[in-house]
Design a protein around this motif. Structure first.
Motif, mmCIF file in Angstrom:
data_model
loop_
_atom_site.group_PDB
_atom_site.id
_atom_site.type_symbol
_atom_site.label_atom_id
_atom_site.label_comp_id
_atom_site.label_asym_id
_atom_site.label_seq_id
_atom_site.Cartn_x
_atom_site.Cartn_y
_atom_site.Cartn_z
ATOM 1 N N ALA A 77 0.840 -1.125 0.093
ATOM 2 C CA ALA A 77 0.034 -0.033 -0.001
ATOM 3 C C ALA A 77 0.979 1.226 -0.129
ATOM 4 O O ALA A 77 1.665 1.485 1.003
ATOM 5 C CB ALA A 77 -0.947 0.145 1.146
ATOM 6 N N CYS A 78 0.724 2.030 -1.110
ATOM 7 C CA CYS A 78 1.586 3.174 -1.206
ATOM 8 C C CYS A 78 1.500 4.467 -0.173
ATOM 9 O O CYS A 78 2.533 4.917 -0.063
ATOM 10 C CB CYS A 78 1.466 3.655 -2.813
ATOM 11 N N CYS A 79 0.238 4.611 0.287
ATOM 12 C CA CYS A 79 -0.090 5.931 0.626
ATOM 13 C C CYS A 79 -0.698 6.101 1.846
ATOM 14 O O CYS A 79 -1.279 5.089 2.415
ATOM 15 C CB CYS A 79 -1.135 6.806 -0.409
ATOM 16 N N GLY A 80 -0.571 7.131 2.612
ATOM 17 C CA GLY A 80 -0.970 7.514 4.070
ATOM 18 C C GLY A 80 -0.383 6.824 5.220
ATOM 19 O O GLY A 80 0.718 6.091 4.945
ATOM 20 N N ILE A 81 -0.999 7.087 6.308
ATOM 21 C CA ILE A 81 -0.415 6.522 7.696
ATOM 22 C C ILE A 81 -0.051 4.915 7.443
ATOM 23 O O ILE A 81 0.743 4.473 8.066
ATOM 24 C CB ILE A 81 -1.325 7.031 8.764
ATOM 25 N N GLY A 82 -1.021 4.338 7.005
ATOM 26 C CA GLY A 82 -0.910 2.736 7.095
ATOM 27 C C GLY A 82 -0.066 2.207 6.226
ATOM 28 O O GLY A 82 -0.257 1.144 5.937
ATOM 29 N N CYS A 83 0.565 2.975 5.214
ATOM 30 C CA CYS A 83 1.094 2.400 4.284
ATOM 31 C C CYS A 83 2.319 1.532 4.577
ATOM 32 O O CYS A 83 2.808 1.477 5.508
ATOM 33 C CB CYS A 83 1.930 3.585 3.414
ATOM 34 N N ASN A 84 2.670 0.563 3.606
ATOM 35 C CA ASN A 84 3.537 -0.583 3.870
ATOM 36 C C ASN A 84 4.388 -0.523 2.482
ATOM 37 O O ASN A 84 4.944 -1.874 2.273
ATOM 38 C CB ASN A 84 3.051 -1.868 4.249
ATOM 39 N N TYR A 85 4.365 0.250 1.736
ATOM 40 C CA TYR A 85 5.274 0.206 0.385
ATOM 41 C C TYR A 85 6.635 -0.005 0.699
ATOM 42 O O TYR A 85 7.191 0.451 1.743
ATOM 43 C CB TYR A 85 5.175 1.681 -0.162
ATOM 44 N N HIS A 86 7.024 -0.717 -0.377
ATOM 45 C CA HIS A 86 8.649 -1.117 -0.562
ATOM 46 C C HIS A 86 8.872 -1.568 -1.966
ATOM 47 O O HIS A 86 7.969 -1.525 -2.832
ATOM 48 C CB HIS A 86 8.815 -2.363 0.516
ATOM 49 N N VAL A 87 10.111 -1.587 -1.965
ATOM 50 C CA VAL A 87 10.812 -1.881 -3.346
ATOM 51 C C VAL A 87 11.420 -3.311 -3.420
ATOM 52 O O VAL A 87 12.038 -3.605 -2.680
ATOM 53 C CB VAL A 87 11.835 -1.101 -4.121
ATOM 54 N N ARG A 88 11.104 -3.945 -4.566
ATOM 55 C CA ARG A 88 11.541 -5.359 -4.675
ATOM 56 C C ARG A 88 12.143 -5.489 -5.982
ATOM 57 O O ARG A 88 12.116 -4.577 -7.005
ATOM 58 C CB ARG A 88 10.348 -6.303 -4.876
ATOM 59 N N VAL A 89 13.017 -6.518 -6.274
ATOM 60 C CA VAL A 89 13.583 -6.566 -7.678
ATOM 61 C C VAL A 89 13.506 -8.262 -8.125
ATOM 62 O O VAL A 89 13.586 -9.063 -7.281
ATOM 63 C CB VAL A 89 15.186 -6.064 -7.660
ATOM 64 N N ALA A 90 13.444 -8.400 -9.615
ATOM 65 C CA ALA A 90 13.333 -9.562 -9.975
ATOM 66 C C ALA A 90 14.322 -9.479 -11.242
ATOM 67 O O ALA A 90 14.605 -8.354 -11.613
ATOM 68 C CB ALA A 90 11.847 -9.894 -10.309
ATOM 69 N N ASN A 150 14.864 -9.805 -1.424
ATOM 70 C CA ASN A 150 13.756 -8.787 -1.101
ATOM 71 C C ASN A 150 12.872 -8.848 0.213
ATOM 72 O O ASN A 150 13.092 -9.534 0.990
ATOM 73 C CB ASN A 150 12.787 -9.242 -2.280
ATOM 74 N N PRO A 151 12.468 -7.575 0.413
ATOM 75 C CA PRO A 151 12.460 -6.359 -0.223
ATOM 76 C C PRO A 151 13.880 -5.642 -0.122
ATOM 77 O O PRO A 151 14.587 -5.590 0.823
ATOM 78 C CB PRO A 151 11.379 -5.452 0.233
ATOM 79 N N ILE A 152 14.337 -4.919 -1.214
ATOM 80 C CA ILE A 152 15.562 -4.211 -1.262
ATOM 81 C C ILE A 152 15.609 -2.826 -0.959
ATOM 82 O O ILE A 152 16.732 -2.208 -0.563
ATOM 83 C CB ILE A 152 16.270 -4.405 -2.831
ATOM 84 N N LEU A 153 14.450 -2.244 -0.685
ATOM 85 C CA LEU A 153 14.236 -0.790 -0.404
ATOM 86 C C LEU A 153 13.056 -0.613 0.657
ATOM 87 O O LEU A 153 11.934 -0.873 0.226
ATOM 88 C CB LEU A 153 14.182 0.097 -1.236
ATOM 89 N N THR A 154 13.274 -0.316 2.110
ATOM 90 C CA THR A 154 12.189 -0.455 3.041
ATOM 91 C C THR A 154 12.360 0.709 3.806
ATOM 92 O O THR A 154 13.077 1.621 3.763
ATOM 93 C CB THR A 154 12.031 -1.786 3.917
ATOM 94 N N ASP A 155 11.519 1.043 4.887
ATOM 95 C CA ASP A 155 11.658 1.968 5.648
ATOM 96 C C ASP A 155 13.020 1.999 6.361
ATOM 97 O O ASP A 155 13.524 0.976 7.048
ATOM 98 C CB ASP A 155 10.637 1.963 7.162
ATOM 99 N N ARG A 156 13.616 3.195 6.328
ATOM 100 C CA ARG A 156 15.002 3.620 7.127
ATOM 101 C C ARG A 156 15.262 4.970 6.954
ATOM 102 O O ARG A 156 14.619 5.824 6.456
ATOM 103 C CB ARG A 156 15.886 2.564 6.308
ATOM 104 N N ASN A 157 16.295 5.317 8.046
ATOM 105 C CA ASN A 157 16.819 6.729 8.028
ATOM 106 C C ASN A 157 15.845 7.649 8.229
ATOM 107 O O ASN A 157 15.901 8.834 7.476
ATOM 108 C CB ASN A 157 17.598 6.867 6.949
#
Length: 125
Positions: A47-60, A75-82
């Protein structure tokens, strides 16, 4: 996916599917990068947007543009950080020295001013 005609105004050949959302998490924001013998498909999930988002980036990756694509082990290669959350929906740029960067958006977790998603840059190795 489908091949474009030489003038770029129509599609030719058989359409094909790169990935299927078999987990039901949502897949969007695909960008493809070719390095050596592989095509790397970066995509956003969750889910990309808003307070409850859990968006992340994956690669194949695949050895042909049409696939089949196999998800990477990291995977996931990019998540919440910094201080940033829900990263995703990126694209690639290359600087004049050939270094590749991934430009994407995320929410600032540390600010109390809502600015929406902001642009970030990550170098690829």
């Amino acid at each position: 996916g489908s091949k474009l005609s030489d003038d770029g105004l129509s599609l030719t050949g058989q359409p094909f599917t790169l990935l299927k959302d078999e987990q039901g998490v949502g897949i969007e924001g695909q960008s493809i990068l070719k390095q050596d013998k592989y095509y790397y498909l970066f995509y956003s999930a969750g889910a990309c947007c808003g307070i409850g988002c859990n968006y992340h980036v994956r690669v194949a990756r695949a050895t042909t543009l049409a696939g089949p694509y196999e998800d990477g082990d990291s995977n996931p290669i990019l998540t919440d950080r910094n201080g940033w959350k829900c990263p995703g929906h990126g694209t690639f740029v290359v600087d004049n020295k050939g270094k590749i960067f991934y430009i994407y958006h995320a929410y600032n977790k540390t600010s109390n001013v809502f600015t929406g998603r902001e642009a970030l840059v990550a170098g690829l190795t």
